[in-house]
Design a protein around this motif. Sequence first.
Motif, PDB file in Angstrom:
ATOM      1  N   SER A  95       0.830  -1.211   0.000  1.00 36.84           N
ATOM      2  CA  SER A  95       0.000   0.000   0.000  1.00 36.84           C
ATOM      3  C   SER A  95       0.860   1.256   0.000  1.00 36.84           C
ATOM      4  O   SER A  95       0.585   2.220  -0.726  1.00 36.84           O
ATOM      5  CB  SER A  95      -0.963   0.011   1.189  1.00 36.84           C
ATOM      6  OG  SER A  95      -0.256  -0.007   2.406  1.00 36.84           O
ATOM      7  N   SER A  96       1.944   1.252   0.775  1.00 33.89           N
ATOM      8  CA  SER A  96       2.858   2.386   0.807  1.00 33.89           C
ATOM      9  C   SER A  96       3.575   2.548  -0.532  1.00 33.89           C
ATOM     10  O   SER A  96       3.766   3.675  -1.019  1.00 33.89           O
ATOM     11  CB  SER A  96       3.872   2.212   1.939  1.00 33.89           C
ATOM     12  OG  SER A  96       4.770   3.295   1.982  1.00 33.89           O
ATOM     13  N   LYS A 124       1.231   4.131  -3.051  1.00 32.82           N
ATOM     14  CA  LYS A 124       1.068   5.570  -2.785  1.00 32.82           C
ATOM     15  C   LYS A 124       2.250   6.362  -3.337  1.00 32.82           C
ATOM     16  O   LYS A 124       2.080   7.427  -3.927  1.00 32.82           O
ATOM     17  CB  LYS A 124       0.932   5.816  -1.272  1.00 32.82           C
ATOM     18  CG  LYS A 124      -0.421   5.430  -0.699  1.00 32.82           C
ATOM     19  CD  LYS A 124      -0.450   5.639   0.804  1.00 32.82           C
ATOM     20  CE  LYS A 124      -1.761   5.126   1.395  1.00 32.82           C
ATOM     21  NZ  LYS A 124      -1.759   5.184   2.883  1.00 32.82           N
ATOM     22  N   LYS A 147       2.468   9.187  -6.352  1.00 36.56           N
ATOM     23  CA  LYS A 147       3.054  10.518  -6.121  1.00 36.56           C
ATOM     24  C   LYS A 147       3.936  10.956  -7.281  1.00 36.56           C
ATOM     25  O   LYS A 147       4.029  12.136  -7.592  1.00 36.56           O
ATOM     26  CB  LYS A 147       3.890  10.519  -4.825  1.00 36.56           C
ATOM     27  CG  LYS A 147       3.093  10.677  -3.553  1.00 36.56           C
ATOM     28  CD  LYS A 147       4.046  10.716  -2.367  1.00 36.56           C
ATOM     29  CE  LYS A 147       3.279  10.730  -1.042  1.00 36.56           C
ATOM     30  NZ  LYS A 147       4.215  10.655   0.111  1.00 36.56           N
TER      31      LYS A 147
END
Length: 314
Positions: free
Chosen positions: A270-271, A274, A278
């Motif tokens: 999940s990180s 993200k 970005k």
Amino acid sequence: MKKKTILEKTNLHPRNQHRLRYDFELLTQSFPDLKDFIFTNQHGIETIDFSNPDAVKALNKSLLVTYYDIKNWDIPTYYLCPPIPGRADYIHHIADLLALTNNNIIPKTENVVGLDIGIGANCIYPILGNSIYNWSFVGNDIDIKAIENCSKIIEENPRLIDAISLQQQLNSRFIFKDIILTEDKFAFTICNPPFHSSIEEATKNAVRKINNLENTRVSKPVLNFGGQNSELWCEGGELGFITQMIFESAKYPKQVLWFTTLVSKKSHLSSIYKTLNKVNVVEIKTIEMAHGQKTSRIVAWTFLTESQQKNWTF
């Protein structure tokens, strides 16, 4: 007489040559020294002690000479000895990825150039990629001893000389900087990042791994079972390394078709997604892989649009 059942490792890629149980008769014909490590277990099956680094190294040598035409291969003491079936799976999945925008045809040419981030002392991904698909590679590492050993492997296997080049990353803070040069174009990058965030965490994992393999209790790992510090851990661990890789990849959006990395911990996904969002990647793919009891995955991303991907020439 009951016919012996040959179990197929169906979790490996369909093109992986190691889906069946190791054929020790064939392997020992190619590499007789392997005989010293083979025994019959309580189930009547020939095997080796996978917690013994010398046995694993002998198995690797036999696999490389039997299936990949690599006559001379060795690694220094204390360096990682990679499981070849799992490493081959990564290469096969990269091939599938490249085929997606190449009329579903896997490009098997030296014009396909891959960048191996953290090649280690074993040179395994470039060896497999070149042997299976005739690809070329640039391999880099921060460890000069690892680079020197890869150079020795290449020199002792002449077919690799024109296929693999090596670069040392002189600044450990960076991954692609000074490695991807202005004129470079890579079909893919490949990486097996350090798993751990400290030497203590890496040591605990090595102890646990040996205990699981031997079904015994030890408090200290065999010294050359786990690998060098730079192979096992870095500040921030796996997630920190991959996050840095993603941010740096944004500086080379048109020079690489697919950036890829292994991700061992599912909780990191999940990180990672993200961070990828970005930096405005165009496409993300996650490819699941399973080897024995271990599950991992490849995360791949590209900054190229669909039309740009199809116009990429190999």
